[in-house]
Design an enzyme around this catalytic site. Structure first.
Site, mmCIF file in Angstrom:
data_model
loop_
_atom_site.group_PDB
_atom_site.id
_atom_site.type_symbol
_atom_site.label_atom_id
_atom_site.label_comp_id
_atom_site.label_asym_id
_atom_site.label_seq_id
_atom_site.Cartn_x
_atom_site.Cartn_y
_atom_site.Cartn_z
ATOM 1 N N ASP A 131 41.304 94.997 45.405
ATOM 2 C CA ASP A 131 40.123 95.125 46.396
ATOM 3 C C ASP A 131 40.296 94.346 47.345
ATOM 4 O O ASP A 131 40.081 94.933 48.862
ATOM 5 C CB ASP A 131 38.609 94.830 45.846
ATOM 6 C CG ASP A 131 38.110 96.286 45.021
ATOM 7 O OD1 ASP A 131 38.677 97.447 45.190
ATOM 8 O OD2 ASP A 131 37.190 96.055 44.117
ATOM 9 N N LYS B 261 35.019 95.616 34.585
ATOM 10 C CA LYS B 261 36.303 95.197 35.230
ATOM 11 C C LYS B 261 36.351 93.840 34.566
ATOM 12 O O LYS B 261 37.508 93.287 34.611
ATOM 13 C CB LYS B 261 35.551 95.076 36.791
ATOM 14 C CG LYS B 261 36.022 96.107 37.297
ATOM 15 C CD LYS B 261 35.629 95.791 39.030
ATOM 16 C CE LYS B 261 36.120 97.189 39.672
ATOM 17 N NZ LYS B 261 35.748 97.054 41.155
HETATM 18 P P1 NAP Z 1 27.277 94.348 43.784
HETATM 19 O O1 NAP Z 1 28.046 93.574 42.626
HETATM 20 O O2 NAP Z 1 26.100 94.966 43.254
HETATM 21 O O3 NAP Z 1 26.740 93.138 44.964
HETATM 22 C C1 NAP Z 1 25.610 93.790 45.900
HETATM 23 C C2 NAP Z 1 25.484 92.518 46.812
HETATM 24 O O4 NAP Z 1 24.496 93.098 47.961
HETATM 25 C C3 NAP Z 1 24.585 91.271 46.076
HETATM 26 O O5 NAP Z 1 25.101 90.100 46.655
HETATM 27 C C4 NAP Z 1 23.183 91.616 46.218
HETATM 28 O O6 NAP Z 1 22.529 90.358 46.763
HETATM 29 C C5 NAP Z 1 23.339 92.365 47.667
HETATM 30 N N1 NAP Z 1 22.167 93.291 47.937
HETATM 31 C C6 NAP Z 1 21.914 94.303 47.113
HETATM 32 N N2 NAP Z 1 20.782 95.008 47.738
HETATM 33 C C7 NAP Z 1 20.299 94.421 48.570
HETATM 34 C C8 NAP Z 1 19.074 94.288 49.563
HETATM 35 N N3 NAP Z 1 18.201 95.318 49.190
HETATM 36 N N4 NAP Z 1 19.077 93.483 50.536
HETATM 37 C C9 NAP Z 1 20.131 92.346 50.549
HETATM 38 N N5 NAP Z 1 21.274 92.287 50.112
HETATM 39 C C10 NAP Z 1 21.190 93.189 48.831
HETATM 40 O O7 NAP Z 1 28.103 95.178 44.463
HETATM 41 P P2 NAP Z 1 29.434 95.550 44.901
HETATM 42 O O8 NAP Z 1 30.264 96.189 43.684
HETATM 43 O O9 NAP Z 1 29.855 94.237 45.385
HETATM 44 O O10 NAP Z 1 29.691 96.501 45.882
HETATM 45 C C11 NAP Z 1 28.777 96.191 47.314
HETATM 46 C C12 NAP Z 1 29.328 97.424 48.277
HETATM 47 O O11 NAP Z 1 30.656 97.469 48.493
HETATM 48 C C13 NAP Z 1 28.817 98.722 47.804
HETATM 49 O O12 NAP Z 1 28.334 99.319 48.828
HETATM 50 C C14 NAP Z 1 30.067 99.353 47.214
HETATM 51 O O13 NAP Z 1 29.910 100.835 47.749
HETATM 52 C C15 NAP Z 1 31.002 99.030 48.349
HETATM 53 N N6 NAP Z 1 32.457 98.715 47.685
HETATM 54 C C16 NAP Z 1 33.338 99.519 48.672
HETATM 55 C C17 NAP Z 1 34.659 99.343 48.118
HETATM 56 C C18 NAP Z 1 35.895 100.222 48.881
HETATM 57 O O14 NAP Z 1 36.972 100.294 48.174
HETATM 58 N N7 NAP Z 1 35.624 100.579 50.151
HETATM 59 C C19 NAP Z 1 35.255 98.722 46.813
HETATM 60 C C20 NAP Z 1 34.131 97.923 46.175
HETATM 61 C C21 NAP Z 1 32.843 98.084 46.673
HETATM 62 P P3 NAP Z 1 22.209 89.698 45.379
HETATM 63 O O15 NAP Z 1 23.249 88.628 44.867
HETATM 64 O O16 NAP Z 1 20.942 88.641 45.804
HETATM 65 O O17 NAP Z 1 21.769 90.492 44.375
#
Ligand code: NAP
Length: 264
Positions: free
Chosen positions: A91, A55
């Site tokens: 998104d 991305k």
């Molecule tokens: P990402 O970039 O990896 O970010 C994950 C975030 O969650 C980070 O801020 C991380 O904290 C936090 N996190 C991870 N594990 C954690 C834990 N054990 N306890 C507390 N905080 C935690 O992921 P992303 O791409 O943003 O995706 C996040 C979610 O959105 C996923 O579940 C994904 O499936 C969903 N999503 C859905 C769509 C849709 O179309 N519905 C689209 C995109 C994403 P740190 O900053 O401290 O590392």
């Protein structure tokens, strides 16, 4: 095992709108994102969806970036306009449109809390502020990433803590806590008992369709939604970029529902 829903959504949309196109999922190795954009030029493809880890890498290969893609440093949709390849990130708009469509909730004037500060959280934070949210509070375990995410909401944004959830009109889980197939599948991003009775709880996760968080929200009688509407509406924005016509939403939603019924 459930595969990517994007081909299902887009091929259903092309069929319903009678667009002569096919959507293919093509594996691209890390580091090869720019080559995929070159292939879009070479083969005059209608467009590309871009997933992690590409991305950010595709930005330099685009001719024009939307404000959203440039600010987030991330594009998930490439399309042609006037002979140039445009990069956008759909998104955040997908989340806001999905919230309006499924729950008839518009962010304008609302206090929103976003849990997480990753790519999805930042897109949602920026879109909520763009849609007129009064406050966008980011709650994340890493404070520096929380601050960077909150900046995307400008004056409406700030870093918060779980104490802020009690005041929120809309609470959005943008962490992977509760996602099927992970070590955190049974974890809840927050305790729904702290939310107001009229709070709206959103989970960006759609696998499972009812996360532990949403099950708890349902048990408390809170209005809630999973990530499927965001998935469908980010695809709808992409479809509109590619084709210039309104997305056939009913066909896209029913294709997703059928795919999930087949592989729950
Ligand atoms: P990402 O970039 O990896 O970010 C994950 C975030 O969650 C980070 O801020 C991380 O904290 C936090 N996190 C991870 N594990 C954690 C834990 N054990 N306890 C507390 N905080 C935690 O992921 P992303 O791409 O943003 O995706 C996040 C979610 O959105 C996923 O579940 C994904 O499936 C969903 N999503 C859905 C769509 C849709 O179309 N519905 C689209 C995109 C994403 P740190 O900053 O401290 O590392």
């Amino acid at each position: 095992m459930r595969h990517s829903l994007s081909p299902v959504i887009h091929n259903a949309a092309f069929a319903a709108a009678e667009v002569d196109a096919v959507y293919l999922a093509l594996p691209v190795a890390e580091g090869d994102g720019a080559e995929a954009v070159a292939a879009m030029r070479r083969f005059d493809m209608l467009g590309l969806s871009v997933t992690m880890p590409h991305k950010a890498a595709v930005l330099d290969a685009c001719d024009v970036l939307s404000d959203m893609a440039a600010a987030l440093g991330s594009a998930n949709c490439l399309y042609w306009r006037d002979g140039a390849i445009h990069g956008d990130n759909t998104d955040g708009e997908g989340f806001v449109r999905g919230l309006g469509d499924e729950l008839a909730v518009a962010p304008a004037g609302l206090r929103c809390a976003v849990l997480g500060a990753g790519g999805a959280a930042r897109a949602v934070v920026r879109a909520l502020a763009g849609a007129g949210a009064r406050d966008v509070v980011v709650v994340n375990r890493s404070p520096d990433r929380a601050a960077a995410a909150a900046e995307h909401a400008g004056a409406a944004g700030r870093v918060g803590s779980s104490d802020d959830l009690a005041d929120a009109d809309v609470i959005i889980n943008a962490t992977p806590l509760g996602m099927a197939g992970t070590s955190a599948a049974h974890e809840l991003a927050f305790d729904v008992d702290v939310a107001r009775n009229d709070a709206v709880v959103c989970d960006l996760i759609y696998n499972p369709t009812e996360t532990p968080l949403l099950a708890a929200a349902a048990a408390r009688g809170l209005t809630h939604q999973n990530g499927l509407s965001m998935l469908v509406f980010q695809a709808a924005v992409a479809f509109e970029h590619w084709t210039g016509v309104d997305a056939p939403l009913a066909a896209m939603k029913s294709a997703v529902a059928a795919a999930i019924a087949e592989h729950p």
